[in-house]
Write a protein that holds these residues in place. Structure first.
Motif, PDB file in Angstrom:
ATOM      1  N   LEU A  72      36.556  36.379  20.977  1.00  0.00           N
ATOM      2  CA  LEU A  72      37.471  35.428  21.621  1.00  0.00           C
ATOM      3  C   LEU A  72      37.608  35.754  23.101  1.00  0.00           C
ATOM      4  O   LEU A  72      37.666  34.866  23.947  1.00  0.00           O
ATOM      5  N   LEU A  73      37.650  37.056  23.396  1.00  0.00           N
ATOM      6  CA  LEU A  73      37.878  37.473  24.780  1.00  0.00           C
ATOM      7  C   LEU A  73      36.686  37.200  25.687  1.00  0.00           C
ATOM      8  O   LEU A  73      36.843  37.149  26.898  1.00  0.00           O
ATOM      9  N   VAL A  74      35.479  37.045  25.128  1.00  0.00           N
ATOM     10  CA  VAL A  74      34.347  36.701  25.995  1.00  0.00           C
ATOM     11  C   VAL A  74      34.092  35.190  25.992  1.00  0.00           C
ATOM     12  O   VAL A  74      33.156  34.722  26.610  1.00  0.00           O
ATOM     13  N   SER A  75      34.919  34.443  25.271  1.00  0.00           N
ATOM     14  CA  SER A  75      34.841  32.981  25.375  1.00  0.00           C
ATOM     15  C   SER A  75      35.787  32.565  26.506  1.00  0.00           C
ATOM     16  O   SER A  75      36.612  33.359  26.937  1.00  0.00           O
ATOM     17  N   PRO A  76      35.642  31.331  26.978  1.00  0.00           N
ATOM     18  CA  PRO A  76      36.527  30.929  28.085  1.00  0.00           C
ATOM     19  C   PRO A  76      37.969  30.684  27.611  1.00  0.00           C
ATOM     20  O   PRO A  76      38.484  29.594  27.720  1.00  0.00           O
ATOM     21  N   THR A  77      38.567  31.720  27.055  1.00  0.00           N
ATOM     22  CA  THR A  77      39.938  31.643  26.544  1.00  0.00           C
ATOM     23  C   THR A  77      40.656  32.862  27.104  1.00  0.00           C
ATOM     24  O   THR A  77      40.119  33.968  26.998  1.00  0.00           O
ATOM     25  N   ASN A  78      41.822  32.681  27.727  1.00  0.00           N
ATOM     26  CA  ASN A  78      42.437  33.874  28.313  1.00  0.00           C
ATOM     27  C   ASN A  78      43.319  34.613  27.309  1.00  0.00           C
ATOM     28  O   ASN A  78      43.657  34.091  26.252  1.00  0.00           O
ATOM     29  N   SER A  79      43.683  35.839  27.653  1.00  0.00           N
ATOM     30  CA  SER A  79      44.342  36.674  26.645  1.00  0.00           C
ATOM     31  C   SER A  79      45.735  36.156  26.299  1.00  0.00           C
ATOM     32  O   SER A  79      46.201  36.362  25.184  1.00  0.00           O
ATOM     33  N   ALA A  80      46.382  35.461  27.230  1.00  0.00           N
ATOM     34  CA  ALA A  80      47.696  34.898  26.904  1.00  0.00           C
ATOM     35  C   ALA A  80      47.558  33.821  25.824  1.00  0.00           C
ATOM     36  O   ALA A  80      48.356  33.764  24.882  1.00  0.00           O
ATOM     37  N   GLN A  81      46.509  33.020  25.943  1.00  0.00           N
ATOM     38  CA  GLN A  81      46.283  31.990  24.913  1.00  0.00           C
ATOM     39  C   GLN A  81      46.007  32.635  23.561  1.00  0.00           C
ATOM     40  O   GLN A  81      46.469  32.159  22.530  1.00  0.00           O
ATOM     41  N   ILE A  82      45.243  33.723  23.590  1.00  0.00           N
ATOM     42  CA  ILE A  82      44.880  34.380  22.336  1.00  0.00           C
ATOM     43  C   ILE A  82      46.107  35.007  21.678  1.00  0.00           C
ATOM     44  O   ILE A  82      46.400  34.766  20.508  1.00  0.00           O
ATOM     45  N   LEU A  83      46.852  35.773  22.477  1.00  0.00           N
ATOM     46  CA  LEU A  83      48.041  36.431  21.927  1.00  0.00           C
ATOM     47  C   LEU A  83      49.047  35.371  21.485  1.00  0.00           C
ATOM     48  O   LEU A  83      49.635  35.468  20.405  1.00  0.00           O
ATOM     49  N   GLY A  84      49.213  34.353  22.316  1.00  0.00           N
ATOM     50  CA  GLY A  84      50.111  33.253  21.960  1.00  0.00           C
ATOM     51  C   GLY A  84      49.694  32.611  20.645  1.00  0.00           C
ATOM     52  O   GLY A  84      50.524  32.318  19.790  1.00  0.00           O
ATOM     53  N   GLY A  85      48.395  32.421  20.480  1.00  0.00           N
ATOM     54  CA  GLY A  85      47.886  31.805  19.256  1.00  0.00           C
ATOM     55  C   GLY A  85      48.176  32.667  18.044  1.00  0.00           C
ATOM     56  O   GLY A  85      48.558  32.161  16.986  1.00  0.00           O
ATOM     57  N   LYS A  86      48.015  33.980  18.207  1.00  0.00           N
ATOM     58  CA  LYS A  86      48.285  34.870  17.089  1.00  0.00           C
ATOM     59  C   LYS A  86      49.776  34.823  16.715  1.00  0.00           C
ATOM     60  O   LYS A  86      50.116  34.759  15.545  1.00  0.00           O
ATOM     61  N   VAL A  87      50.634  34.837  17.733  1.00  0.00           N
ATOM     62  CA  VAL A  87      52.073  34.790  17.463  1.00  0.00           C
ATOM     63  C   VAL A  87      52.436  33.462  16.797  1.00  0.00           C
ATOM     64  O   VAL A  87      53.184  33.413  15.814  1.00  0.00           O
ATOM     65  N   PHE A  88      51.858  32.399  17.328  1.00  0.00           N
ATOM     66  CA  PHE A  88      52.123  31.079  16.768  1.00  0.00           C
ATOM     67  C   PHE A  88      51.670  31.029  15.304  1.00  0.00           C
ATOM     68  O   PHE A  88      52.349  30.456  14.442  1.00  0.00           O
ATOM     69  N   GLY A  89      50.537  31.658  15.028  1.00  0.00           N
ATOM     70  CA  GLY A  89      50.025  31.699  13.658  1.00  0.00           C
ATOM     71  C   GLY A  89      50.981  32.427  12.721  1.00  0.00           C
ATOM     72  O   GLY A  89      51.241  31.977  11.606  1.00  0.00           O
TER      73      GLY A  89
END
Ligand code: ATP
Ligand code: MG
Lengths: 422, 314
Positions: A261-278
């Motif tokens: 995920l981190l090497v895709s054009p997705t920033n870490s805030a989006q990733i962490l946010g997505g995990k929390v949202f999940g």
């Protein structure tokens, strides 16, 4: 934003495909609810349960219509199983018996209570309507918050009915006087009539608490034991779900999907946010499914639907905060799992999921304030007793603050540790 | 064509340990570049820095003109990454995995769906698209892992040891996929510790060992650099006198050695192209029919051995 949402949805899907997780998220709380329900006799028609015979002392110093009406509420047949009322004329002695833990609460109806509400002759001078009602005191036993909460709910319910009557009644009396339809001397008679009307409306058959104390076929029963057990179990296993979600952050790191995920054009805030949202979505889905199932299978009345939804979301937020902080502190998925299980049980016990908090030592009751379980259970009890969203401000504010504080703390910890790198 | 990737003195330390000690190389648009090295050489660490996952301790690289340290987001749009270890959601189906990862690469709607279908076709898993990845064989998982890297049609694809631990058939299909992708215009950085793969696939090879680039160039450049010669193998008929042919070939200029085995004649020379015509003429003169000719370029294994004194695989 969109990616945050997509990551969250993906996590919900994964959680609901994991059989082991499903067992702990849904099957376990459901089975335990049934089991404990059987123990308390919920299914055999036996009305004996954890919330019965709450000792309450009524000190009626008013001795006029409204004071008597309130005292009657406590001694009414409908609440006979739920409450164990005693009368006293000495407020000090009554307070003392609370300090000695002999009752859950004392209700002191001060002298002049009725008069402060129902206008008497001579009161109708220019500012008469502005008379402040004399306050009823509920002296609560801090070691029995649920019992005391029920007493408070009964008094509040009574007062809100009186208040409705007072405002409309007093206004109409004043209007009548102003328009010359009645003379001030008639006001007292009108006032008394109004008071009687309030009284007629206010006995327990008009209290919202009645809604829960009767089953669908109108047969009178107690506060439903399941209304305590079902949320207690759901909340306990909500803690499982949030640690499962937190664990998935570390698991994704180990299984390589987080680096990907981190090497895709997705920033870490989006990733962490997505995990929390999940985590949040999974927890909310779990709670709502359990609530739906218990309503369906046990005809359990959870109370005000809006209140239930807001309370569920607040409780899930607080629990998500716990899931995040555990994850931020732990190093490996298995650490999260074991810490998570421990916390689930500790919070379950200390948060009142098994034993009513009122029967626990004071320090545990203090500790219980850090658990989402205790606050949310408090809220569900209020709702089960007929409260609405308006009565939930304390637990909801507590849960939301807990969620926000824990979330910020975990973000700070994650920030320091960095998502991937050593 | 120009360089799509330029690496300058890229280095990475883990604590005190220097995993990559300042490597520099370029990759031209359109080529397959192999990074060949034994376990622990620093291949994955290098790829991790180039794919913006790790911050280099020092040095930098530009990809498509963007610096990996200063503009990582732009770099991520140019590259595709196939990690060494599988990075998939095992409880999602192959299709669901591809859809999810496509979304993470900003694809959506119809174009995402049709692209996923194309990729499924390309990795040969159209039939299994609706099965969960956890039910797949190792080789099938590897193919999904590759598919994810292809979704957004990256200009430059990093493949980190994509054939490790799988059966020969799956390996073959992956190598063919790599060549297809390259034919379609994709530039590839391929890491491996299999010399044969580097030989088969790549235009140029970088040999990496202990975090250092110890050799870099076309295969021919590398082997000549260590004085290796090429081997020409003639396959002849059963009744042909290969011994006599071998003897006569020794006279050709440039042929260093010629030996006959069963139905083959092996000829060692500096440059196969220089002697090929003369060899074929000689065979014709003798009435020997050449069934086929193999040119075995000198192998990279030997180069590695020469440079490090160790075998590539231990
Ligand atoms: N996160 C890390 N922390 C500490 N050392 C590491 C870390 N990752 C790799 N290393 C070390 O750095 C060196 C290079 O590792 P790297 O994974 O880049 O090698 P590789 O060439 O990809 O090997 P392989 O063929 O086994 O995949 C190894 O010695 C390894 O032990
Ligand atoms: Mg590696």
């Amino acid at each position: 934003m969109l990616k945050t949402f997509l990551i969250g949805i993906k996590d919900v899907r994964l959680a609901f495909r994991d059989r082991a997780a499903l067992i702990l998220m849904l099957a376990a709380p459901f089975v335990l609810t049934v089991g404990l329900g059987l123990v308390t006799g919920r299914f055999s028609g036996n009305t004996n349960n954890g919330l019965s015979d709450i000792p309450v002392i009524i000190v009626n110093l008013d001795k006029e219509q409204l004071g008597d009406a309130l005292a009657d509420v406590f001694t009414s047949a409908d609440l006979a199983d739920l409450l164990e009322p005693a009368a006293s004329s000495d407020p000090e002695a009554a307070r003392k018996s609370i300090d000695e833990d002999k009752a859950a609460a004392v209700v002191i109806i001060p002298a002049g209570f009725t008069r402060s509400i129902i206008p008497q002759q001579g009161d109708f001078s220019s500012n008469a309507v502005a008379v402040e009602p004399v306050k009823i005191e509920v002296y609560a036993n801090p070691t029995r918050p649920t019992g005391a909460g029920i007493i408070k709910a009964i008094v509040d319910e009574f007062l809100s009915r009186v208040e409705e009557g007072r405002i409309s009644g007093a206004t109409s009396i004043v209007q009548m006087m102003m328009s010359g339809r009645i003379s001030p001397s008639q006001a007292e008679a009108e006032g008394i009539a109004m008071g009687e009307q309030i009284q007629a409306n206010s006995p327990s058959n008009a209290l919202a608490i009645k809604i829960n104390s009767s089953t669908a076929n109108g047969e009178a029963t107690n506060f439903d034991a399941l209304a305590y057990i079902a949320p207690a179990m759901a909340l306990m296993f909500l803690m499982y779900t949030v640690t499962y979600g937190g664990r998935s952050i570390l698991a994704e790191r180990a299984q390589g999907t987080l680096p990907r995920l981190l090497v895709s054009p997705t920033n870490s805030a989006q990733i962490l946010g997505g995990k929390v949202f999940g985590i949040f979505l999974t927890g909310a889905a779990q709670m709502l499914i359990l609530i739906g199932a218990s309503s369906l299978f046990f005809q359990l009345k959870w109370g005000d639907p809006l209140g239930v939804i807001v309370l569920v979301l607040a409780a899930v937020m607080a629990a998500t905060g716990w899931g995040m902080i555990i994850t931020a502190i732990a190093r490996t998925p298995s650490q999260v799992a074991s810490v998570g299980t421990a916390i689930m049980l500790i919070f379950g016990i200390m948060g009142g999921s098994f034993i009513s908090l009122e029967q626990m030592p004071v320090f545990i009751q203090m500790f219980s304030k850090i658990t989402p379980n205790a606050w949310a259970l408090d809220g569900f009890t209020t709702l089960g007793l007929g409260g609405t969203l308006n009565d939930l401000s304390t637990p909801i504010i507590a849960l939301l603050s807990m969620g926000i504080v824990l979330f910020l703390a975990s973000v700070a910890l994650f920030g320091k540790k960095n998502l991937v790198q050593k | 064509m120009g360089n799509i990737l330029e690496v300058q003195n890229l280095a990475k330390n883990y604590g005190d340990f220097q995993a990559v000690k300042g490597v520099s190389f370029n990759i031209e648009e359109g080529e397959i570049f192999s990074l060949l090295g034994p376990n622990g050489a620093g291949k994955t660490t290098t790829i991790s820095m180039l794919s913006t996952l790790y911050t280099p301790t020092s040095g930098d690289a530009t990809i498509g003109g963007y610096s990996v340290t200063k503009n990582p987001m732009a770099v991520r749009g140019v590259i595709g990454v196939v990690p060494q270890d599988l990075a998939l959601y095992e409880d999602l189906t192959a299709r669901e995995n591809l859809i999810f990862w496509g979304q993470m690469y900003n694809l959506s709607g119809k174009s995402l769906n049709s692209r996923v279908d194309e990729v499924l076709e390309q990795i040969g898993l159209t039939d299994k698209a609706r099965n969960r990845v956890k039910t797949f064989s190792g080789g099938m998982k590897r193919r999904v892992n590759i598919g994810v890297g292809l979704l957004h049609k990256p200009r430059l694809l990093f493949m980190d040891e994509p054939t490790v631990g799988i059966d020969p058939q799956s390996r073959r299909s992956i190598l063919d996929t790599v060549k297809d992708l390259n034919k379609q215009g994709m530039t590839l950085l391929y890491t491996t510790h299999y010399m044969e793969e580097a030989q088969e696939l790549s235009n140029r090879v970088g040999i990496i060992d202990h975090g250092e680039m110890i050799a870099l160039g076309t295969q021919k450049e590398l082997t000549q650099q260590v004085g290796q010669a090429e081997t020409l193998i003639l396959h002849v008929g059963e009744n042909d006198d290969s011994e006599a042919l071998a003897a006569s070939l020794k006279g050709i200029q440039g042929v260093q050695q010629a030996e006959a085995t069963d139905h083959e004649v092996s000829i060692v020379c500096a440059e196969a192209e220089d002697v090929l015509a003369a060899v074929v003429t000689k065979a014709n003169d003798r009435g020997i029919k050449i069934r086929s000719i193999d040119i075995r370029e000198p192998n990279l294994e030997a180069v590695f051995l020469h440079l490090t004194g160790r075998a590539l695989r231990d």
